[in-house]
Every structure is written in structure tokens, then in C-alpha cells.
Design an enzyme around this catalytic site. Structure first.
Site, PDB file in Angstrom:
ATOM      1  N   GLY A   1      19.275  54.010 -29.294  1.00 31.21           N
ATOM      2  CA  GLY A   1      20.228  52.898 -29.466  1.00 31.21           C
ATOM      3  C   GLY A   1      20.599  52.744 -30.933  1.00 31.21           C
ATOM      4  O   GLY A   1      21.772  52.583 -31.295  1.00 31.21           O
TER       5      GLY A   1
ATOM      6  N   GLU B   1       2.710  56.174 -39.545  1.00 31.80           N
ATOM      7  CA  GLU B   1       2.091  54.900 -39.140  1.00 31.80           C
ATOM      8  C   GLU B   1       3.093  53.781 -39.379  1.00 31.80           C
ATOM      9  O   GLU B   1       3.904  53.858 -40.284  1.00 31.80           O
ATOM     10  CB  GLU B   1       0.867  54.645 -40.002  1.00 31.80           C
ATOM     11  CG  GLU B   1      -0.199  55.659 -39.780  1.00 31.80           C
ATOM     12  CD  GLU B   1      -1.574  55.061 -40.026  1.00 31.80           C
ATOM     13  OE1 GLU B   1      -1.697  53.826 -40.047  1.00 31.80           O
ATOM     14  OE2 GLU B   1      -2.498  55.844 -40.185  1.00 31.80           O
TER      15      GLU B   1
ATOM     16  N   ASP C   1      13.779  49.232 -39.959  1.00 33.66           N
ATOM     17  CA  ASP C   1      12.856  48.468 -39.126  1.00 33.66           C
ATOM     18  C   ASP C   1      13.543  47.154 -38.812  1.00 33.66           C
ATOM     19  O   ASP C   1      14.184  46.552 -39.669  1.00 33.66           O
ATOM     20  CB  ASP C   1      11.525  48.229 -39.846  1.00 33.66           C
ATOM     21  CG  ASP C   1      10.422  48.002 -38.831  1.00 33.66           C
ATOM     22  OD1 ASP C   1      10.093  48.955 -38.095  1.00 33.66           O
ATOM     23  OD2 ASP C   1       9.898  46.877 -38.743  1.00 33.66           O
TER      24      ASP C   1
ATOM     25  N   PHE D   1      20.930  47.612 -26.508  1.00 35.00           N
ATOM     26  CA  PHE D   1      19.585  48.023 -26.105  1.00 35.00           C
ATOM     27  C   PHE D   1      18.642  46.858 -26.378  1.00 35.00           C
ATOM     28  O   PHE D   1      19.071  45.784 -26.797  1.00 35.00           O
ATOM     29  CB  PHE D   1      19.154  49.295 -26.855  1.00 35.00           C
ATOM     30  CG  PHE D   1      18.981  49.109 -28.345  1.00 35.00           C
ATOM     31  CD1 PHE D   1      20.058  49.224 -29.207  1.00 35.00           C
ATOM     32  CD2 PHE D   1      17.736  48.784 -28.882  1.00 35.00           C
ATOM     33  CE1 PHE D   1      19.903  49.048 -30.576  1.00 35.00           C
ATOM     34  CE2 PHE D   1      17.561  48.605 -30.250  1.00 35.00           C
ATOM     35  CZ  PHE D   1      18.661  48.731 -31.090  1.00 35.00           C
ATOM     36  N   GLY D   2      17.356  47.084 -26.146  1.00 39.20           N
ATOM     37  CA  GLY D   2      16.339  46.076 -26.483  1.00 39.20           C
ATOM     38  C   GLY D   2      16.615  44.714 -25.876  1.00 39.20           C
ATOM     39  O   GLY D   2      16.887  44.589 -24.676  1.00 39.20           O
ATOM     40  N   TYR D   3      16.561  43.701 -26.732  1.00 42.27           N
ATOM     41  CA  TYR D   3      16.692  42.312 -26.268  1.00 42.27           C
ATOM     42  C   TYR D   3      18.149  41.859 -26.124  1.00 42.27           C
ATOM     43  O   TYR D   3      18.399  40.677 -25.862  1.00 42.27           O
ATOM     44  CB  TYR D   3      15.965  41.374 -27.242  1.00 42.27           C
ATOM     45  CG  TYR D   3      14.484  41.659 -27.358  1.00 42.27           C
ATOM     46  CD1 TYR D   3      13.575  41.120 -26.448  1.00 42.27           C
ATOM     47  CD2 TYR D   3      13.978  42.486 -28.365  1.00 42.27           C
ATOM     48  CE1 TYR D   3      12.212  41.390 -26.542  1.00 42.27           C
ATOM     49  CE2 TYR D   3      12.618  42.767 -28.462  1.00 42.27           C
ATOM     50  CZ  TYR D   3      11.751  42.214 -27.553  1.00 42.27           C
ATOM     51  OH  TYR D   3      10.405  42.487 -27.641  1.00 42.27           O
TER      52      TYR D   3
ATOM     53  N   ARG E   1      22.036  44.874 -37.947  1.00 41.90           N
ATOM     54  CA  ARG E   1      22.053  46.264 -38.403  1.00 41.90           C
ATOM     55  C   ARG E   1      23.391  46.605 -39.058  1.00 41.90           C
ATOM     56  O   ARG E   1      23.443  47.239 -40.099  1.00 41.90           O
ATOM     57  CB  ARG E   1      21.756  47.195 -37.221  1.00 41.90           C
ATOM     58  CG  ARG E   1      21.496  48.634 -37.610  1.00 41.90           C
ATOM     59  CD  ARG E   1      20.879  49.430 -36.475  1.00 41.90           C
ATOM     60  NE  ARG E   1      19.638  48.837 -36.026  1.00 41.90           N
ATOM     61  CZ  ARG E   1      19.504  48.111 -34.919  1.00 41.90           C
ATOM     62  NH1 ARG E   1      20.514  47.944 -34.100  1.00 41.90           N
ATOM     63  NH2 ARG E   1      18.353  47.557 -34.628  1.00 41.90           N
TER      64      ARG E   1
HETATM   65  P1  ITT Z   1      11.879  53.494 -34.794  1.00 40.42           P
HETATM   66  O1  ITT Z   1      10.702  52.792 -35.431  1.00 40.42           O
HETATM   67  O2  ITT Z   1      11.552  54.900 -34.416  1.00 40.42           O
HETATM   68  O3  ITT Z   1      13.140  53.368 -35.602  1.00 40.42           O
HETATM   69  P2  ITT Z   1      11.679  51.400 -32.778  1.00 40.42           P
HETATM   70  O4  ITT Z   1      12.478  51.021 -31.573  1.00 40.42           O
HETATM   71  O5  ITT Z   1      10.187  51.459 -32.619  1.00 40.42           O
HETATM   72  O6  ITT Z   1      12.234  52.784 -33.371  1.00 40.42           O
HETATM   73  P3  ITT Z   1      11.374  49.200 -34.611  1.00 40.42           P
HETATM   74  O7  ITT Z   1       9.920  49.449 -34.831  1.00 40.42           O
HETATM   75  O8  ITT Z   1      12.258  48.869 -35.780  1.00 40.42           O
HETATM   76  O9  ITT Z   1      12.084  50.444 -33.927  1.00 40.42           O
HETATM   77  O10 ITT Z   1      11.518  48.074 -33.510  1.00 40.42           O
HETATM   78  C1  ITT Z   1      12.757  47.525 -33.244  1.00 40.42           C
HETATM   79  C2  ITT Z   1      12.722  46.745 -31.961  1.00 40.42           C
HETATM   80  O11 ITT Z   1      13.362  45.478 -32.174  1.00 40.42           O
HETATM   81  C3  ITT Z   1      13.527  47.440 -30.862  1.00 40.42           C
HETATM   82  O12 ITT Z   1      12.731  48.354 -30.124  1.00 40.42           O
HETATM   83  C4  ITT Z   1      14.018  46.254 -30.047  1.00 40.42           C
HETATM   84  O13 ITT Z   1      13.000  45.813 -29.195  1.00 40.42           O
HETATM   85  C5  ITT Z   1      14.258  45.187 -31.122  1.00 40.42           C
HETATM   86  N1  ITT Z   1      15.626  45.278 -31.666  1.00 40.42           N
HETATM   87  C6  ITT Z   1      15.985  45.628 -32.925  1.00 40.42           C
HETATM   88  N2  ITT Z   1      17.326  45.661 -33.064  1.00 40.42           N
HETATM   89  C7  ITT Z   1      17.829  45.340 -31.868  1.00 40.42           C
HETATM   90  C8  ITT Z   1      19.136  45.228 -31.373  1.00 40.42           C
HETATM   91  O14 ITT Z   1      20.212  45.493 -32.115  1.00 40.42           O
HETATM   92  N3  ITT Z   1      19.293  44.881 -30.104  1.00 40.42           N
HETATM   93  C9  ITT Z   1      18.225  44.644 -29.334  1.00 40.42           C
HETATM   94  N4  ITT Z   1      16.951  44.735 -29.707  1.00 40.42           N
HETATM   95  C10 ITT Z   1      16.742  45.083 -30.971  1.00 40.42           C
END
Ligand code: ITT
Length: 198
Positions: free
Chosen positions: A11, A41, A70, A153-155, A182
Site C-alpha cells: 500500500g 529490527e 514509519d 489499506f490498513g485502518y 504520507r
Molecule cells: P514497513 O515497516 O515495511 O514499511 P509496515 O506496514 O510494517 O511496513 P509501519 O511499521 O510503518 O509499516 O506500520 C504502519 C501501519 O500503520 C500500517 O501497517 C497500518 O496499519 C497503519 N497505517 C499507516 N499509514 C496508513 C494509511 O495511510 N492508511 C491506513 N493505515 C495506515
């Protein structure tokens, strides 16, 4: 101009590639670089520490300029959680759906149908020689307990940006990039990149 975007989140790749394309910067994913490396890590207590850890780890190992990001969701009713735990709120390797269900559950436990919240994004751009740049962005809004929309994606299906009647998952990618945490952080990073000779 080519940079590696060190993320496992497809995403994020889609959004950052789209945003940087306009500025003539080509984004390569880790897969496209073709070197298998164990993931770094992510032990920081802040978005800043985690972005720094990811970017410097990969730029040293690949000897290429690397961007890492992040990000997370901070929910007021949960005292800022899930925050840096956003991707693993429902447990290690949790899916977006499981994390969303956990968030809904936590709100319902408190007899809430919504809460003020914000998304935060922190970018770190690391050059192999040790030089680095960072930027951050946020978008305020609220989280709800009824998921809506298929995009993002995500939330995103649970997050309504301030001034909008729709969730982030109901917005087209271009619109999300224009207003998102972002998208805002990337814009600042581009301004910094224009000023340095890399
Ligand atoms: P990388 O560390 O490999 O980049 P990750 O998904 O683990 O991938 P993060 O540790 O930065 O990335 O966690 C980000 C989380 O925050 C992501 O998995 C979502 O749950 C949430 N998130 C961040 N930006 C978002 C967005 O634009 N829309 C929805 N959820 C988001």
C-alpha cells in the site's frame, strides 16, 4: 533519479511511487533491487526512530540511497494507541482486517462509536555515505466503528479525515495522497531534496 523504498507494505509502495513520479523520481521496491536481506529490527518508541533504523540499515547494506517510512494511527480514546504498534495491534503478523477488528472492539468496550484520531508519517532518506534527510506529516480526523470503502489499506475504512464525510478508503488514491499524512510528508521531503546536491 532512482531511489529504493525500503518497505514490505505494498500500500505504501503504491502511494509513494505515485507521489514521486510527478517529480521525476523513480521508486524501486526491495524486490526490484533483487538482494535478499533479513528485515531490520523495529525497536523504536517513536516513528522517527523506526524510520531511521529502516533507512540506514538498507542504505548501508545496499550502498544505495534509500527511503524508509514509519507511520501509524493515534486514537485519542486509546491514549495514542495503536501508534508505533499500528501494524501489529492485533498481534505479530496481524492482517489489516484483524487490526481493524481490534480497534472496533477497543472502541466498543468503551461504549464509543467514534473517537478523534490522527495518522502520522515519518520519512527518513538515507544516503550510503551517512548523510540523511527527514520529514513528517499528519492528518487529523476521527475513527468510527463501521468500516466503509475498498481503497487504501490498513485502518483507512475506519478513518474519516477532518472536513470529509467519507472514510479514507472511499477516496481515490490521488485525493488520499493530496491530504494524507504520507502525502504531506513526501511533499516536504521533495522540497528538501530540491535543496541538496545528492
Ligand atoms: P514497513 O515497516 O515495511 O514499511 P509496515 O506496514 O510494517 O511496513 P509501519 O511499521 O510503518 O509499516 O506500520 C504502519 C501501519 O500503520 C500500517 O501497517 C497500518 O496499519 C497503519 N497505517 C499507516 N499509514 C496508513 C494509511 O495511510 N492508511 C491506513 N493505515 C495506515
Amino acid at each position: 533519479m532512482k531511489v529504493v523504498f525500503a518497505t514490505s507494505n505494498q500500500g505504501k509502495v503504491k502511494e509513494v511511487r505515485e507521489a514521486l513520479k510527478e517529480f521525476g523520481i523513480e521508486v524501486l521496491s526491495l524486490r526490484e533491487v533483487g538482494k535478499e536481506l533479513p528485515p531490520p529490527e523495529e525497536t523504536g518508541n517513536t516513528f522517527c526512530e523506526n524510520a531511521y533504523q529502516k533507512a540506514t540499515y538498507y542504505s548501508k547494506a545496499l550502498e544505495l540511497p534509500v527511503i524508509a517510512e514509519d507511520s501509524g494511527l493515534e486514537v485519542e480514546a486509546l491514549n495514542g494507541l495503536p501508534g508505533v504498534f499500528s501494524s501489529r495491534f492485533a498481534g505479530e503478523n496481524a492482517t489489516d482486517e484483524e487490526n481493524n477488528l481490534k480497534l472496533i472492539e477497543e472502541l466498543k468496550k468503551r461504549n464509543l462509536t467514534s473517537s478523534p484520531a490522527r495518522y502520522v508519517s515519518f520519512f527518513f532518506f538515507s544516503f550510503p555515505k551517512g548523510f540523511g534527510l527527514w520529514s513528517e506529516g499528519e492528518v487529523k480526523g476521527k475513527v468510527i466503528v463501521e468500516p466503509k470503502g475498498e481503497g487504501g489499506f490498513g485502518y483507512d475504512p475506519l478513518f474519516i479525515p477532518e472536513g470529509y464525510g467519507k472514510t479514507m478508503a472511499e477516496l481515490p488514491l490521488k485525493e488520499k495522497n493530496r491530504i494524507s499524512h504520507r502525502g504531506r510528508a513526501i511533499k516536504k521531503l521533495i522540497e528538501l531534496l530540491k535543496k541538496v546536491n545528492w
